[in-house]
Design a protein around this motif. Structure first.
Motif, mmCIF file in Angstrom:
data_model
loop_
_atom_site.group_PDB
_atom_site.id
_atom_site.type_symbol
_atom_site.label_atom_id
_atom_site.label_comp_id
_atom_site.label_asym_id
_atom_site.label_seq_id
_atom_site.Cartn_x
_atom_site.Cartn_y
_atom_site.Cartn_z
ATOM 1 N N SER A 5 0.874 -1.167 0.000
ATOM 2 C CA SER A 5 0.000 0.000 0.000
ATOM 3 C C SER A 5 0.918 1.225 0.000
ATOM 4 O O SER A 5 1.727 1.403 0.907
ATOM 5 C CB SER A 5 -0.876 -0.016 1.260
ATOM 6 O OG SER A 5 -1.292 1.302 1.556
ATOM 7 N N ALA A 8 0.434 3.446 2.942
ATOM 8 C CA ALA A 8 1.053 2.954 4.187
ATOM 9 C C ALA A 8 2.542 3.319 4.191
ATOM 10 O O ALA A 8 3.094 3.735 5.218
ATOM 11 C CB ALA A 8 0.863 1.451 4.307
ATOM 12 N N ARG A 15 6.181 9.711 9.466
ATOM 13 C CA ARG A 15 6.645 9.536 10.860
ATOM 14 C C ARG A 15 8.163 9.694 10.936
ATOM 15 O O ARG A 15 8.704 10.190 11.922
ATOM 16 C CB ARG A 15 6.197 8.171 11.406
ATOM 17 C CG ARG A 15 4.686 8.076 11.622
ATOM 18 C CD ARG A 15 4.283 6.842 12.403
ATOM 19 N NE ARG A 15 4.424 5.599 11.667
ATOM 20 C CZ ARG A 15 3.498 5.067 10.863
ATOM 21 N NH1 ARG A 15 2.340 5.685 10.689
ATOM 22 N NH2 ARG A 15 3.718 3.936 10.245
ATOM 23 N N ARG A 67 -2.131 10.536 15.932
ATOM 24 C CA ARG A 67 -3.117 9.459 16.121
ATOM 25 C C ARG A 67 -2.436 8.224 16.723
ATOM 26 O O ARG A 67 -3.016 7.536 17.560
ATOM 27 C CB ARG A 67 -3.834 9.144 14.798
ATOM 28 C CG ARG A 67 -2.953 8.539 13.729
ATOM 29 C CD ARG A 67 -3.659 8.445 12.382
ATOM 30 N NE ARG A 67 -2.798 7.812 11.387
ATOM 31 C CZ ARG A 67 -3.076 7.767 10.100
ATOM 32 N NH1 ARG A 67 -4.174 8.320 9.621
ATOM 33 N NH2 ARG A 67 -2.249 7.165 9.268
ATOM 34 N N ALA A 91 -2.646 -2.179 9.744
ATOM 35 C CA ALA A 91 -1.415 -1.774 10.445
ATOM 36 C C ALA A 91 -0.409 -1.067 9.536
ATOM 37 O O ALA A 91 0.369 -0.232 9.999
ATOM 38 C CB ALA A 91 -0.764 -2.998 11.086
ATOM 39 N N PHE A 143 -10.958 -6.206 4.787
ATOM 40 C CA PHE A 143 -12.198 -5.814 5.475
ATOM 41 C C PHE A 143 -13.414 -5.860 4.548
ATOM 42 O O PHE A 143 -14.541 -5.928 5.008
ATOM 43 C CB PHE A 143 -12.077 -4.405 6.072
ATOM 44 C CG PHE A 143 -10.999 -4.296 7.122
ATOM 45 C CD1 PHE A 143 -11.073 -5.039 8.290
ATOM 46 C CD2 PHE A 143 -9.913 -3.454 6.939
ATOM 47 C CE1 PHE A 143 -10.081 -4.941 9.261
ATOM 48 C CE2 PHE A 143 -8.918 -3.346 7.899
ATOM 49 C CZ PHE A 143 -8.992 -4.093 9.063
ATOM 50 N N GLU A 144 -13.182 -5.778 3.255
ATOM 51 C CA GLU A 144 -14.311 -5.811 2.302
ATOM 52 C C GLU A 144 -14.784 -7.244 2.056
ATOM 53 O O GLU A 144 -15.876 -7.451 1.534
ATOM 54 C CB GLU A 144 -13.905 -5.181 0.962
ATOM 55 C CG GLU A 144 -13.459 -3.721 1.053
ATOM 56 C CD GLU A 144 -14.615 -2.744 1.355
ATOM 57 O OE1 GLU A 144 -15.783 -3.152 1.234
ATOM 58 O OE2 GLU A 144 -14.310 -1.596 1.735
ATOM 59 N N LEU A 168 -6.078 3.251 12.170
ATOM 60 C CA LEU A 168 -5.532 4.574 11.852
ATOM 61 C C LEU A 168 -5.334 4.762 10.354
ATOM 62 O O LEU A 168 -4.588 4.008 9.713
ATOM 63 C CB LEU A 168 -4.200 4.763 12.592
ATOM 64 C CG LEU A 168 -4.243 4.485 14.108
ATOM 65 C CD1 LEU A 168 -2.864 4.686 14.741
ATOM 66 C CD2 LEU A 168 -5.287 5.372 14.798
ATOM 67 N N VAL A 170 -7.482 4.227 7.967
ATOM 68 C CA VAL A 170 -7.979 3.072 7.203
ATOM 69 C C VAL A 170 -9.433 3.241 6.742
ATOM 70 O O VAL A 170 -9.756 2.915 5.602
ATOM 71 C CB VAL A 170 -7.853 1.763 8.026
ATOM 72 C CG1 VAL A 170 -8.180 0.564 7.138
ATOM 73 C CG2 VAL A 170 -6.459 1.614 8.620
ATOM 74 N N TYR A 173 -10.544 4.372 3.274
ATOM 75 C CA TYR A 173 -10.421 3.524 2.075
ATOM 76 C C TYR A 173 -11.512 2.457 1.992
ATOM 77 O O TYR A 173 -11.513 1.650 1.072
ATOM 78 C CB TYR A 173 -9.033 2.855 2.065
ATOM 79 C CG TYR A 173 -7.942 3.897 2.093
ATOM 80 C CD1 TYR A 173 -7.564 4.559 0.916
ATOM 81 C CD2 TYR A 173 -7.350 4.289 3.288
ATOM 82 C CE1 TYR A 173 -6.612 5.559 0.945
ATOM 83 C CE2 TYR A 173 -6.398 5.298 3.327
ATOM 84 C CZ TYR A 173 -6.037 5.929 2.157
ATOM 85 O OH TYR A 173 -5.113 6.927 2.180
#
Ligand code: SAM
Length: 285
Positions: A5, A8, A15, A67, A91, A143-144, A168, A170, A173
């Motif tokens: 991703s 990601a 960070r 976050r 993650a 998740f879909e 966080l 997520v 999308y």
């Protein structure tokens, strides 16, 4: 090599940039972020490049660090009072488990992500000679298409132990049915208390015109990267989804609140954009 991703990777880079281009005190010290992101110094997007000083990227950086800090403080606090399961949903290149190798007695960590991204991360960890501490379990979930309520118990999640879920960057999308199913699953999974922290993006038309720029830029930018936003909700819609799922306590933080309490008085320009809100929901606390 599976396809990662890109968003990601970018969040990990943000960070990392925080430690180079912002001023102490740092909101989050993620010393693994740069290596995990795979972005090299000579890239136009390298950590010290001026591209990271635009107002929109400064705001994204504030999101990426605050976050994570918010939920990690909750996790460390809760773990001081007894056993805890920390489930990191979507993650990406989160490094909490690498940064807390000695927390095995208190925290069981589950890293949940799209199977493709998770494979990429695990290969990246191998390439870097890093291994996630033994109290970390990787769970591949789309998740879909998959149900958290089936995949997590199969991976060892214990319904008797309290859980904190982070989600966080997520929900942006995901489609509404996938979000609603996952919220219900979180509460079905455990008989103990549950806390959830996630950020979400609100419709631009609900914002004053001056506050819409971050949304406009990122809505287009992530679509160009092939990861378009599907989940854009008003605070009322989010509150309804949470209470319908069974969450009984909600704290929905706005940019104004976050900026006043965490970004004022800093000697850098970090600030949280109005288009994003941070939700802390719980059940049974
Ligand atoms: C912007 S990244 C955020 C990563 C990490 N939480 C962070 O804050 O750095 C979005 C994450 O959502 C995950 N994701 C997006 N769609 C997903 C889906 N349908 N199922 C599972 N994970 C998904 C991606 O794999 C990626 O890790």
């Amino acid at each position: 090599m599976p396809k990662p991703s890109i968003t990601a990777q970018r969040m990990a880079l943000h960070r990392a940039v925080h430690l180079i281009q912002d001023q102490p005190p740092f909101i989050l010290r993620d010393d693994f972020a740069l290596k995990l992101s795979g972005v090299t110094e000579d890239s136009w997007f390298g950590v010290d490049k001026p591209v990271h000083r635009t107002p929109d990227r400064i705001q994204t950086r504030a999101i990426s660090v605050y976050r994570a800090r918010f939920v990690e403080d909750l996790v460390l606090d809760a773990a001081a009072s007894g056993p805890l399961q920390y489930v990191i949903l979507g993650a990406g290149l989160d490094s909490f488990s690498l940064r807390t190798p000695d927390s095995a007695n208190e925290i069981e960590i589950f890293e949940v992500d799209h199977p493709r991204m998770q494979l990429w991360k695990r290969q990246r960890l191998d390439e870097l000679g890093l291994s996630a501490p033994s109290h970390t379990t990787f769970v591949g979930v789309d998740f879909e298409r998959h149900r958290l309520s089936e995949e997590l118990p199969a991976a060892g999640f214990d319904n008797r132990i309290p859980a904190i879920f982070s989600w966080l960057g997520v929900t942006y999308y995901l489609t509404r049915p996938a979000i609603e199913a996952t919220l219900r699953d979180m509460l079905e999974l455990t008989d103990s208390w549950v806390q959830l922290v996630f950020d979400y993006v609100v419709p631009p038309e609900t914002l004053p015109t001056d506050d819409r720029e971050w949304f406009t830029l990122y809505h287009q930018r992530v679509a160009d990267l092939g990861e378009p936003w599907h989940g854009i909700f008003t605070p009322t819609e989010v509150a309804t989804m949470l209470t319908d799922s069974g969450f009984d306590d909600l704290e929905d933080l706005s940019a104004a609140e976050i900026n006043a309490t965490h970004f004022s008085g800093r000697s850098d320009e970090l600030n949280w954009p109005a288009a994003v809100r941070l939700m802390h929901a719980s059940r049974g606390l």
